[in-house]
Design a protein around this motif. Structure first.
Motif, PDB file in Angstrom:
ATOM      1  N   UNK A 293      60.559  38.449  64.088  1.00  0.00           N
ATOM      2  CA  UNK A 293      60.091  39.818  63.959  1.00  0.00           C
ATOM      3  C   UNK A 293      59.061  40.148  65.023  1.00  0.00           C
ATOM      4  N   UNK A 294      59.368  41.157  65.802  1.00  0.00           N
ATOM      5  CA  UNK A 294      58.487  41.724  66.821  1.00  0.00           C
ATOM      6  C   UNK A 294      57.845  40.676  67.711  1.00  0.00           C
ATOM      7  N   UNK A 295      56.753  40.063  67.265  1.00  0.00           N
ATOM      8  CA  UNK A 295      55.958  39.253  68.196  1.00  0.00           C
ATOM      9  C   UNK A 295      55.857  37.787  67.804  1.00  0.00           C
ATOM     10  N   UNK A 296      56.784  37.284  66.965  1.00  0.00           N
ATOM     11  CA  UNK A 296      56.718  35.882  66.568  1.00  0.00           C
ATOM     12  C   UNK A 296      57.937  35.129  67.083  1.00  0.00           C
ATOM     13  N   UNK A 297      57.724  33.889  67.503  1.00  0.00           N
ATOM     14  CA  UNK A 297      58.794  33.054  68.041  1.00  0.00           C
ATOM     15  C   UNK A 297      58.819  31.713  67.329  1.00  0.00           C
ATOM     16  N   UNK A 298      60.013  31.130  67.279  1.00  0.00           N
ATOM     17  CA  UNK A 298      60.188  29.782  66.750  1.00  0.00           C
ATOM     18  C   UNK A 298      60.829  28.907  67.808  1.00  0.00           C
ATOM     19  N   UNK A 299      60.331  27.690  67.956  1.00  0.00           N
ATOM     20  CA  UNK A 299      60.901  26.724  68.890  1.00  0.00           C
ATOM     21  C   UNK A 299      61.210  25.439  68.153  1.00  0.00           C
ATOM     22  N   UNK A 300      62.405  24.913  68.358  1.00  0.00           N
ATOM     23  CA  UNK A 300      62.790  23.589  67.878  1.00  0.00           C
ATOM     24  C   UNK A 300      63.128  22.758  69.105  1.00  0.00           C
ATOM     25  N   UNK A 301      62.328  21.722  69.351  1.00  0.00           N
ATOM     26  CA  UNK A 301      62.473  20.930  70.568  1.00  0.00           C
ATOM     27  C   UNK A 301      62.604  19.455  70.207  1.00  0.00           C
ATOM     28  N   UNK A 302      63.728  18.835  70.597  1.00  0.00           N
ATOM     29  CA  UNK A 302      63.931  17.410  70.393  1.00  0.00           C
ATOM     30  C   UNK A 302      63.514  16.694  71.674  1.00  0.00           C
ATOM     31  N   UNK A 303      62.500  15.850  71.570  1.00  0.00           N
ATOM     32  CA  UNK A 303      61.875  15.274  72.750  1.00  0.00           C
ATOM     33  C   UNK A 303      61.832  13.747  72.667  1.00  0.00           C
ATOM     34  N   UNK A 304      61.566  13.129  73.819  1.00  0.00           N
ATOM     35  CA  UNK A 304      61.308  11.694  73.847  1.00  0.00           C
ATOM     36  C   UNK A 304      60.374  11.378  75.003  1.00  0.00           C
ATOM     37  N   UNK A 305      59.735  10.230  74.935  1.00  0.00           N
ATOM     38  CA  UNK A 305      58.811   9.802  75.968  1.00  0.00           C
ATOM     39  C   UNK A 305      59.580   9.330  77.197  1.00  0.00           C
ATOM     40  N   UNK A 306      58.845   9.053  78.251  1.00  0.00           N
ATOM     41  CA  UNK A 306      59.463   8.623  79.507  1.00  0.00           C
ATOM     42  C   UNK A 306      60.229   7.316  79.339  1.00  0.00           C
ATOM     43  N   UNK A 307      59.832   6.479  78.350  1.00  0.00           N
ATOM     44  CA  UNK A 307      60.527   5.216  78.111  1.00  0.00           C
ATOM     45  C   UNK A 307      61.741   5.386  77.209  1.00  0.00           C
ATOM     46  N   UNK A 308      62.078   6.640  76.856  1.00  0.00           N
ATOM     47  CA  UNK A 308      63.255   6.913  76.040  1.00  0.00           C
ATOM     48  C   UNK A 308      63.040   6.738  74.552  1.00  0.00           C
ATOM     49  N   UNK A 309      61.791   6.567  74.134  1.00  0.00           N
ATOM     50  CA  UNK A 309      61.496   6.325  72.719  1.00  0.00           C
ATOM     51  C   UNK A 309      60.860   7.552  72.066  1.00  0.00           C
TER      52      UNK A 309
END
Length: 424
Positions: A293-309
């Motif tokens: 709505x108007x000015x709100x955002x949702x982010x879903x981010x699947x991440x990992x460290x540089x070592x792949x963990x």
């Protein structure tokens, strides 16, 4: 829609101005690629839009619909709202330059080229002063893809102004006569007969360093603008920023940590998230950014460290969440300081570990002051190490003789809203 290119970057331009165009990036992956792409999009002034399960025009800022990578190959789709003046071909070229090449040798050469500093040029022009002069010049330089590294402006008692811009050229052509003449002609077209003289010359670091402004900031400024890192402890004095909600979950994916963010929208939001992960050397394997709505955002981010963990260490999780919370609630710092009878506007822009800062900050500052009909007496851009971070500080001494009826609260709020792309 018409397809402009069919390579690593595909752009489909909408036939209707109010409908979004689509940018697809399909290339080799690298840590920080999302940040680099978002910086280009931000530099071109595009607005990216998306809603869940449907696509329609939203009035606000930067959102990426999908991004996915297997650690080697990356696929990202942006829906963007451009302008009639958007240079799509040039945008495509700049996005292509941000993508790693398709061979390991090319990637290595590209990284070496990125590490090589660009030549710095001094643009010096002398002209009669007028309202909005600084912004008009800044706009020309942005259109020409000339990056402002520092600026020194001074006025003479007889109403003339000497401007010194230390700039780099994205196209790496400013050493040529043709590029210099093109820059001069664009400036002449904007300044007209008010321009008295204009010179462009390459300078060494010693010249740029000798033009450095004050090498210090007062303790009061640094305490108020930089050292209060918890959003709840400090809100912008004129415009409240909703504190973001950030959660980390390691139970939903066997190989990735899920970071979920709910936050208030602002210009460069996606860039602020991506540069934070880049500084932490974290790779995003899949992401979805949804406008609510108007000015709100949702982010879903699947991440990992540089070592792949995954990120299991509670201290690392806390540090990442804390930095994201700060970057999304105080992406820039704005303050108005009394200097005796004068007023100084300060805007602080965090610099990435790569040495790059947020684009178009000076452009937005000068545009806001132009809209307020506020004159600029002096201006300076410098870099300062404060705490454990480098900051790009914009210091603008306002001409109190011009439109003195504008309150300091109005100035600060207008600059802040312009930087955030909020309604003025």
């Amino acid at each position: 829609m018409g397809i402009l290119y069919d390579d690593a970057v595909l752009i489909r331009v909408s036939e209707e101005e109010e409908e979004p165009s689509v940018i697809t990036v399909n290339c080799w992956d690298k840590t920080g690629l999302g940040c680099d792409l978002c910086r280009v999009i931000l530099f071109f002034g595009l607005t990216v839009v998306r809603t869940v399960n449907s696509l329609h025009v939203c009035p606000f800022d930067h959102v990426v619909e999908d991004m996915s990578t297997d650690g080697k190959w990356c696929y990202i789709v942006f829906w963007v709202l451009g302008k009639p003046s958007t240079r799509w071909s040039l945008l495509k070229n700049r996005l292509m330059e941000a993508c790693p090449s398709c061979s390991l040798a090319s990637v290595i050469l590209s990284e070496e080229a990125d590490a090589k500093p660009s030549n710095v040029f001094l643009l010096k022009f002398f002209c009669h002063d007028r309202k909005g002069l600084l912004h008009d010049v800044t706009e020309v330089l942005c259109e020409l893809e000339l990056i402002i590294k520092k600026v020194k402006i001074s006025m003479t008692p007889d109403g003339k102004v000497m401007d010194l811009f230390f700039i780099t050229d994205t196209r790496e052509l400013l050493h040529t006569k043709k590029r210099k003449d093109d820059t001069y002609n664009h400036l002449r077209a904007v300044l007209g007969d008010s321009m008295i003289s204009c010179e462009i010359e390459m300078v060494g670091p010693e010249i740029m360093n000798s033009s450095q402004g004050p090498s210090f900031l007062s303790d009061a400024i640094t305490e108020d603008m930089f050292y209060v890192e918890t959003p709840d402890e400090h809100q912008n004095s004129t415009v409240a920023f909703k504190s973001p909600s950030i959660t980390i979950d390691n139970s939903l994916s066997p190989g990735h940590t899920l970071v979920q963010i709910v936050c208030q929208d602002h210009k460069g939001l996606l860039f602020d998230v991506m540069r934070t992960f880049k500084d932490y050397n974290i790779q995003i394997s899949y992401g979805r950014f949804t406008k609510k709505e108007k000015s709100e955002c949702e982010l879903d981010l699947f991440i990992m460290q540089a070592d792949g963990k995954k990120i299991f260490d509670p201290s690392k999780q806390k540090s990442l969440c804390s930095r994201l919370r700060v970057e999304l609630s105080r992406p820039l710092r704005v303050a108005l300081i009394n200097r005796g009878p004068d007023t100084e506007l300060l805007v602080a822009n965090p610099v990435e570990l790569s040495g790059k800062g947020r684009p178009l900050v000076f452009y937005d500052i000068t545009l806001a002051l132009k809209l307020l009909d506020k004159g600029i007496f002096l201006a300076d851009i410098g870099r300062y190490i404060i705490g454990d971070r480098e900051w790009e500080i914009y210091r603008v001494l306002l001409d109190e003789g011009d439109n003195a009826s504008v309150s300091k609260t109005t100035i600060e709020e207008t600059v802040w809203r312009m930087l955030m792309s909020w309604e003025l």
